[in-house]
Design a protein around this motif. Sequence first.
Motif, PDB file in Angstrom:
ATOM      1  N   ASP A  49      28.343  38.349  30.530  1.00  0.00           N
ATOM      2  CA  ASP A  49      29.056  37.462  29.619  1.00  0.00           C
ATOM      3  C   ASP A  49      29.165  36.025  30.117  1.00  0.00           C
ATOM      4  OD1 ASP A  49      29.413  39.453  27.782  1.00  0.00           O
ATOM      5  OD2 ASP A  49      31.465  39.940  28.389  1.00  0.00           O
ATOM      6  N   LYS A 104      30.814  47.652  30.182  1.00  0.00           N
ATOM      7  CA  LYS A 104      30.856  48.526  28.998  1.00  0.00           C
ATOM      8  C   LYS A 104      30.293  49.916  29.295  1.00  0.00           C
ATOM      9  CE  LYS A 104      30.421  44.421  26.095  1.00  0.00           C
ATOM     10  NZ  LYS A 104      30.315  43.482  27.243  1.00  0.00           N
ATOM     11  N   THR A 129      35.548  49.699  26.847  1.00  0.00           N
ATOM     12  CA  THR A 129      35.461  50.048  25.433  1.00  0.00           C
ATOM     13  C   THR A 129      36.262  51.324  25.225  1.00  0.00           C
ATOM     14  OG1 THR A 129      33.511  51.469  25.668  1.00  0.00           O
ATOM     15  CG2 THR A 129      33.109  49.106  25.326  1.00  0.00           C
ATOM     16  N   ASP A 154      37.123  43.136  25.687  1.00  0.00           N
ATOM     17  CA  ASP A 154      36.087  43.983  25.107  1.00  0.00           C
ATOM     18  C   ASP A 154      36.681  45.272  24.536  1.00  0.00           C
ATOM     19  OD1 ASP A 154      33.335  42.848  25.331  1.00  0.00           O
ATOM     20  OD2 ASP A 154      33.922  42.615  27.413  1.00  0.00           O
TER      21      ASP A 154
END
Length: 296
Positions: A49, A104, A129, A154
């Motif tokens: 990111d 993630k 997540t 996220d």
Amino acid sequence: MSAPEAPREADERERLPLGPALMFCPGDRPDRFGKAAARADAVLLDLEDGVGPAHKAAAREAVGAHGLDPARTVVRVNAAGSPQLAADLAALEPLRPRYVMIPKAESCEDVDRIAAALPGAGVLALCETARGVLAAGEIAAHPAVVALMWGGEDLISSLSGTSSRHADGSYRDVVRHARSAVLLAARAHGRSALDAIHTDLADADGWRAEAEDAAASGFTATACIHPAQVPVIRAAYAPTPAQAAWARDLLAAAEAAGSGAFEHDGRMVDGPILRHAHLLAERSSPAPSPPPPPDA
């Protein structure tokens, strides 16, 4: 009689032997690599990111030639579902990094992909997540995993939410639940647990409060994004002089008492309280200081 042996639960160096302050650094900013490594206990070189799509290739090249201490360097690759991951792993193969963070993370298969491409690397699984939080226990049990981390932004995105925090800066209940779930999964499997970044750089009181809570709750480190956050995190994980003195006094009293529960300063002391004291005593031991940062 010798002092009671510290229980294994008190050993914070089970899987990830890094200090408490871990700082992210964008992978396309090699001019900052050395400064970040000098200021923090470990640097998290980011290919995900923190790097825009147009700069991914340059970031891989810079990270592949970083020259930092591998024992204090973690590389965050792109997520398992990203088309960028294959190129990340190919670029890192000659480097043979000691630690790789996968964002993630949602399953053991995600970890398998890293372990197969970079054998021997310790994997830091970022459970951020809804699927990742629910799978945190099985991910933590994977033999390649050395630590779990969580992330609120996220997570909220995966829930189709719009904000991880209330107006007063406190986390929403679902985020607090995820934070606790990842901590429990990590520590249940003897892995290190990393607390998430605090993104509001103007909220110094918030950095401090969250880092202090992380240290008291059982996290082994806190990630950050700015050098000013590093001393705050280190101070949060270091016992106060009063806490260190209490721990030393209690352990001395335990040695004199022998085994079993005993009374000390009007309080009943048993195994869990002694484990708290051992942890505080261990954290109060001096640690080597990193080299001073280079001139900005």
